[in-house]
Design a protein around this motif. Structure first.
Motif: not given
Length: 445
Positions: A52, A239-240, A242-243, A248-249, A251
């Protein structure tokens, strides 16, 4: 006709929501600024935060102005210094304006009602918000969150998080369920993700701890190191998610630690000198980084950064109402355009853990400091320390000046060799805000 109008309005709303970034604020709890792989630690493994950080605008010279959890968290929530938001310590012990107050805890919590918080401001823009982890200011709704885990004082265990403290240590399901719900409703979301990690109790899983046992470390140190990796694992899991959900992009992920921690090698669950609660680097320094793939390109920034910058940067990114006279900077344009930040110094302050007077913050003022360039000046005050006296010996009566480029551990006080620099920096501190009731212990000799 009505059905077509509904579809049109729905599509416009979805477009508006897509224009607003989701916000994830990751708050580590009691972790030294050195204790990540990306900050150079040779033993602690933090692969998820390393990745990150490599995708972020990274400030390695970053600070929290106050090295104690509750005041620091309130600064994240309000964008204000401790002397401005008024929550200077963790536990209230008295109030000169209301000496017979039957509920000092509630009186202290009520200070959050007087400020615009991140969650409140984002809520005005249609955000759903979720609180998890550490939270001191009563029920999550007191902070403006629409959803959350902490029932808060006066509920059982409500001092600093109750149910919220399970996040990370017992998985992330309450948070990931909230994310799924917000996505289904096509709403932008704000996550206050503050796991009680690597904070004590240091109880890492054996599968992680055994990695650090091989280094022949003292047991308290091995357990703390393992806690850092366990926290990293929890962050990676979120985080995964969100992916996996495809958000994710758009956020904006912001990372910061509430205050530092240096593990006492001889005592489990105990910090060493010059770390938590103190104004030294071990208490106040933390990496801060901002990751937003749609807007920000990775950068390793040399400038000073303060956690006071997080609030206005998030508020501006969300297009929310900006409160007046915030002390921090909105960093968006400097990060997007890779421009130098027009600031050459930052301030900090320290107060006692126990608040002897919730109406007079000066009664527990212990330190004020400034960093300008490579120099840091620390001034000491005679505020009352009810406990943790050994944490604040205040035996050094001279001003403390350090060249952080040569002495990042602050071993050598060079004040006597640089009187002009001491005078210059002391003036900055005294011009910052007046102290009228406390005596500075520092002797300018």
């Amino acid at each position: 006709m009505k059905h077509a109008l509904f579809i049109l309005l729905s599509s416009l709303f979805c477009l508006q929501a897509a224009d607003k970034p989701n916000i994830l604020l990751i708050l580590s709890d009691d972790q030294a600024w050195t204790d990540y792989s990306f900050m150079g630690h040779e033993q602690i493994k933090t692969p998820h935060l390393d990745k990150l950080a490599s995708e972020s605008v990274l400030f390695k010279r970053a600070y929290v102005p106050t090295a104690l959890c509750r005041p620091s968290l309130m600064t994240f929530a309000t964008g204000k210094y401790v002397h401005q938001h008024g929550i200077t310590g963790n536990d209230p012990k008295g109030d000169s304006q209301n000496p017979n107050d039957p509920d000092l805890r509630e009186s202290l919590i009520s200070k959050v009602d007087q400020h615009d918080t991140l969650a409140k401001l984002l809520g005005e823009q249609g955000y759903l918000s979720h609180q998890s982890g550490k939270w001191w200011e009563g029920n999550y709704k007191r902070g403006g969150f629409t959803h959350g885990m902490t029932r808060g004082y006066p509920q059982k265990g409500g001092r600093h998080g109750d149910d919220g403290l399970k996040i990370g240590r017992e998985g992330n399901k309450p948070v990931t369920d909230f994310v799924d719900m917000a996505i289904e409703k096509k709403k932008p979301f704000f996550l206050w993700y503050a796991p009680f990690m690597p904070h004590t109790p240091h109880t890492p899983p054996e599968r992680i701890l055994k990695k650090y046992k091989k280094y022949d470390l003292p047991v308290p140190v091995a357990k703390y190191y393992a806690m850092c990796e366990w926290f990293d694992e929890a962050c990676g899991d979120l985080i995964q998610h969100l992916e996996d959900k495809g958000v994710r992009d758009n956020t904006l992920i912001v990372y910061v630690c509430d205050n530092g921690w240096i593990q006492d090698p001889n005592r489990l669950n105990r910090y060493d000198q010059r770390s938590k609660q103190t104004a030294y680097e071990g208490g106040t320094r933390t990496p801060i980084f901002f990751s937003w793939p749609d807007k920000l390109k990775p950068q390793d920034r040399p400038e000073l950064c303060t956690s006071l910058d997080i609030f206005p940067t998030i508020v501006a990114a969300a297009g929310a109402r900006m409160p007046n006279k915030l002390p921090g900077l909105d960093l968006n344009s400097y990060m997007i355009n890779k421009k130098a930040i027009p600031r050459d110094h930052i301030f900090g302050e320290g107060f006692a853990h126990d608040i002897v007077d919730i109406s007079d913050h000066e009664k527990t003022l212990l330190y004020r400091w400034v960093i300008k360039g490579n120099y840091k000046l620390l001034l000491t005050y005679d505020g009352k320390v009810s406990k943790y006296i050994s944490t604040h010996p205040r035996t050094e009566k001279r001003p403390q000046l350090f060249d952080l480029s040569k002495d990042p551990a602050e071993h050598i006080n060079i004040a006597k060799d640089h009187p002009e620099k001491v005078a210059e920096l002391a003036k900055l501190i005294n011009d910052w805000y007046p102290v009228t009731k406390r005596k500075v212990l520092t002797e300018f000799k």
